[in-house]
Design an enzyme around this catalytic site. Sequence first.
Site, PDB file in Angstrom:
ATOM      1  CB  SER A 102      -0.959  -0.033   1.191  1.00  0.00           C
ATOM      2  OG  SER A 102      -1.936   0.970   1.100  1.00  0.00           O
ATOM      3  CG  ASP A 241      -2.464   4.243  -1.518  1.00  0.00           C
ATOM      4  OD1 ASP A 241      -3.166   4.050  -2.528  1.00  0.00           O
ATOM      5  OD2 ASP A 241      -2.513   3.499  -0.516  1.00  0.00           O
ATOM      6  CG  ASP A 243      -2.763  -0.285  -2.483  1.00  0.00           C
ATOM      7  OD1 ASP A 243      -2.819   0.879  -2.060  1.00  0.00           O
ATOM      8  OD2 ASP A 243      -3.379  -1.227  -1.947  1.00  0.00           O
ATOM      9  CG  ASP A 245      -5.957   0.955  -0.764  1.00  0.00           C
ATOM     10  OD1 ASP A 245      -5.072   1.836  -0.694  1.00  0.00           O
ATOM     11  OD2 ASP A 245      -5.997  -0.022   0.010  1.00  0.00           O
TER      12      ASP A 245
END
EC number: 5.4.2.10
Length: 455
Positions: A102, A241, A243, A245
């Site tokens: 993440s 960010d 990833d 999400d």
Amino acid sequence: MSQRKYFGTDGIRGHVGLSNINPEFVLKLGWAVGCVLANGARKKVVIGKDTRVSGYMLESALEAGLSAAGVDVALLGPMPTPGIAYLTQTLRANAGIVISASHNLFEDNGIKFFSADGGKLPDSVELAIEAQLEKQLQTVPSVKLGKATRINDAAGRYIEFCKSTIPSLSRLSNLKIVVDCANGATYHIAPNVFSELGADVVPIGIKPDGFNINQECGSTAPELLREKVIAVGADIGIGLDGDGDRVILVDSLGNLVDGDQIIYIIAKDRHQRGVLHGGVVGTLMSNYGLELAITSLGVPFQRSKVGDRYVLETLREKDWKIGGETSGHIVCLDKTTTGDGIVAALQVLSIMVKQNKALHELTAGIQLLPQTLVNLKTNNAALLASNPDVIQAVKNLEKHLNGEGRVLLRPSGTEPLLRVMVEGANASIVKQQAQMLCDDISQIDKKLTESLPST
């Protein structure tokens, strides 16, 4: 519930090579997942990843383990986490696997999972995977080995899905947008989504090299985004960010718009149109200003534990649709099955166009209280949170705030940290009191460490 050995609040995460995030463990993890999911039948799993250099290694390890269990693999390549959730559904896979840490830097990586419906894996399945990990790895007969295929149009499929989440007649042709992709999984997707809808897009953070993901860019480091918005005279900045999400926004004046404000904008619009379907879910860390703004609309507000997993659980329990976190995990269950930064940004852009308002006008209805968050490094986070001396120190501070603020201690689920949050009406006092509380806790932590038996 049984104690987990490997799974944290959001899958398995750690420093590559210095934790369970290593090829040997991840290969066996792939096998264990395959055994639990397959259960004697032919199954398919999709795998996507962000742009960390370790993703190649971990993808290969998972693929080998799943094949050994007799499970076919569909490789998506670099793909945002919510895109993997979406493609797990549309490809009719039995599960989706995300290789990402993440918002962390490249040295870390992680593995998390989606069920066939694009939601989080049930606790029972995670526990079954952990039980399988304790067994000896056994490869199925050669005739039953899994095969791997690459989904070459994965990015295009997800781009079309994102565009479909706002009205078909919505055009962004009058908007200039800076989008920061954090050198992460959205680098080849987010700019295309916004430009195909007609926006004038200025992309940054779109040159991943395996090592620069989230490095001084993206939603956790928005300074570059703010500077670019001002420099090019953009209407809005969108910071994702690594990833994809999470999302934060920057208005045309250079002001940061966090997850709480984004939730307010989306919820208020849906409420005014009569399509909100219930209330709004925040977390224990959500700013009190969000609660006040939402309830002033006559809309219920519920706090969940911290983590998008718990936001989702609460939304489903109540059959509500909108929720999220201050950090920018925004869940629109009427559009997606999980937090999606691009989709959340599109909802705000659509509202700006429909109401013909600038972003700073849309945030005018929510006044956030000053809030200080300190990440206190400690190996005793859970012990400190329940320590009587720490609890008394918190009570003393709450008394000092005189009912005009909040204090919250929360052990991190993924890192050796105790998160200390203090909220109140006066920013300088809040910051000072937070530091004093952290100093007190650090002293208690030192004594606690000295009293524990050495290992």
